[in-house]
Design a protein around this motif. Structure first.
Motif, PDB file in Angstrom:
ATOM      1  N   TYR A  91      16.536 -34.239   2.912  1.00 56.23           N
ATOM      2  CA  TYR A  91      16.768 -33.721   4.262  1.00 56.23           C
ATOM      3  C   TYR A  91      15.652 -34.146   5.204  1.00 56.23           C
ATOM      4  CZ  TYR A  91      20.545 -30.895   2.377  1.00 56.23           C
ATOM      5  OH  TYR A  91      21.700 -30.493   1.779  1.00 56.23           O
ATOM      6  N   GLU A  92      14.435 -34.051   4.722  1.00 56.55           N
ATOM      7  CA  GLU A  92      13.288 -34.469   5.543  1.00 56.55           C
ATOM      8  C   GLU A  92      13.368 -35.956   5.865  1.00 56.55           C
ATOM      9  OE1 GLU A  92       8.401 -34.711   5.330  1.00 56.55           O
ATOM     10  OE2 GLU A  92       9.526 -34.115   3.554  1.00 56.55           O
ATOM     11  N   ILE A  93      13.687 -36.758   4.876  1.00 51.21           N
ATOM     12  CA  ILE A  93      13.779 -38.207   5.086  1.00 51.21           C
ATOM     13  C   ILE A  93      14.895 -38.529   6.075  1.00 51.21           C
ATOM     14  CG2 ILE A  93      14.335 -40.416   3.979  1.00 51.21           C
ATOM     15  CD1 ILE A  93      12.831 -39.306   1.480  1.00 51.21           C
ATOM     16  N   ALA A  94      16.025 -37.847   5.964  1.00 55.53           N
ATOM     17  CA  ALA A  94      17.148 -38.093   6.882  1.00 55.53           C
ATOM     18  C   ALA A  94      16.755 -37.758   8.318  1.00 55.53           C
ATOM     19  CB  ALA A  94      18.367 -37.286   6.456  1.00 55.53           C
ATOM     20  N   VAL A  95      16.082 -36.634   8.515  1.00 54.68           N
ATOM     21  CA  VAL A  95      15.671 -36.243   9.866  1.00 54.68           C
ATOM     22  C   VAL A  95      14.616 -37.209  10.400  1.00 54.68           C
ATOM     23  CG1 VAL A  95      14.510 -34.445  11.211  1.00 54.68           C
ATOM     24  CG2 VAL A  95      16.291 -33.818   9.586  1.00 54.68           C
ATOM     25  N   LEU A  96      13.661 -37.580   9.549  1.00 55.37           N
ATOM     26  CA  LEU A  96      12.621 -38.517   9.991  1.00 55.37           C
ATOM     27  C   LEU A  96      13.194 -39.905  10.288  1.00 55.37           C
ATOM     28  CD1 LEU A  96       9.675 -37.528   7.611  1.00 55.37           C
ATOM     29  CD2 LEU A  96       9.843 -37.125  10.082  1.00 55.37           C
ATOM     30  N   ALA A  97      14.255 -40.294   9.608  1.00 56.48           N
ATOM     31  CA  ALA A  97      14.901 -41.580   9.898  1.00 56.48           C
ATOM     32  C   ALA A  97      15.717 -41.507  11.182  1.00 56.48           C
ATOM     33  CB  ALA A  97      15.787 -41.998   8.723  1.00 56.48           C
TER      34      ALA A  97
END
Length: 149
Positions: free
Chosen positions: A13-19
Motif C-alpha cells: 500500500y505504501e509503495i502504491a501511494v508513493l508511486a
C-alpha cells in the motif's frame, strides 16, 4: 542483546501511494490542472509547493525503500517522505472537506486514510531507527567488519 527486528520496507500500500504521488504531481504541473478545492483554498505558491511535494515525496520514498546502501539511510529517506506525505495529504483532505462539506465524506475518508497510514508508518520507522541505533551501541566496528551483527 536479542534479535533486532526491523519492519518490512516492502509494504504494497505504501509503495502504491508513493508511486502514485509523483505521477499526480507531474500530471497536475504538466497539464496545468488542479482540483477545485485546492485552487480555491490554497494560494498559488502553496499549490505549486503541494504539487512539487507530491513529486519529491514519491521519488524520495521509493528511493528510501529501494536504497542499496546503509539501512539507516534508506529508513531516514523513507521517514522524511512519509512525514511529508502525511502532511500534504492532510492539507488536501482539509481543503476538500472545507470546500465540499458533507458531500465529500468518501473522498475525505480515503485521503485521511493515506494521512493516517503515512503517519503510522513514520512512527514505525522512528521506532526502527531507535532500535537500530541501540543495537549499534552494542556492536563494535571490528564485529561489523567481521560480519557479526
Amino acid at each position: 542483546m536479542g534479535n533486532l527486528r526491523i519492519r518490512s520496507r516492502h509494504q504494497p500500500y505504501e509503495i502504491a501511494v508513493l508511486a502514485a504521488a509523483p505521477l499526480c504531481g507531474i500530471l497536475m504541473m504538466t497539464l496545468n490542472v488542479r482540483p477545485t478545492s485546492v485552487q480555491t483554498s490554497m494560494p498559488e505558491p502553496i499549490q505549486v509547493a503541494w504539487e512539487l511535494g507530491l513529486i519529491v515525496v514519491g521519488v524520495g520514498g521509493l528511493l528510501g525503500i529501494l536504497w542499496p546502501g546503509r539501512l539507516s539511510t534508506g529508513l531516514g529517506l523513507e521517514l522524511a517522505s512519509v512525514l511529508v506525505l502525511g502532511t500534504i495529504t492532510g492539507m488536501y483532505a482539509v481543503a476538500v472537506l472545507v470546500m465540499s462539506g458533507r458531500t465529500s465524506i468518501v473522498a475525505t475518508s480515503f485521503v485521511m486514510a493515506v494521512t493516517v497510514g503515512s503517519l503510522w508508518r513514520a512512527a514505525q520507522i522512528a521506532i526502527d531507527l531507535r532500535r537500530l541505533a541501540r543495537a549499534c551501541e552494542f556492536v563494535t566496528y571490528e564485529q561489523l567488519q567481521a560480519g557479526v551483527t
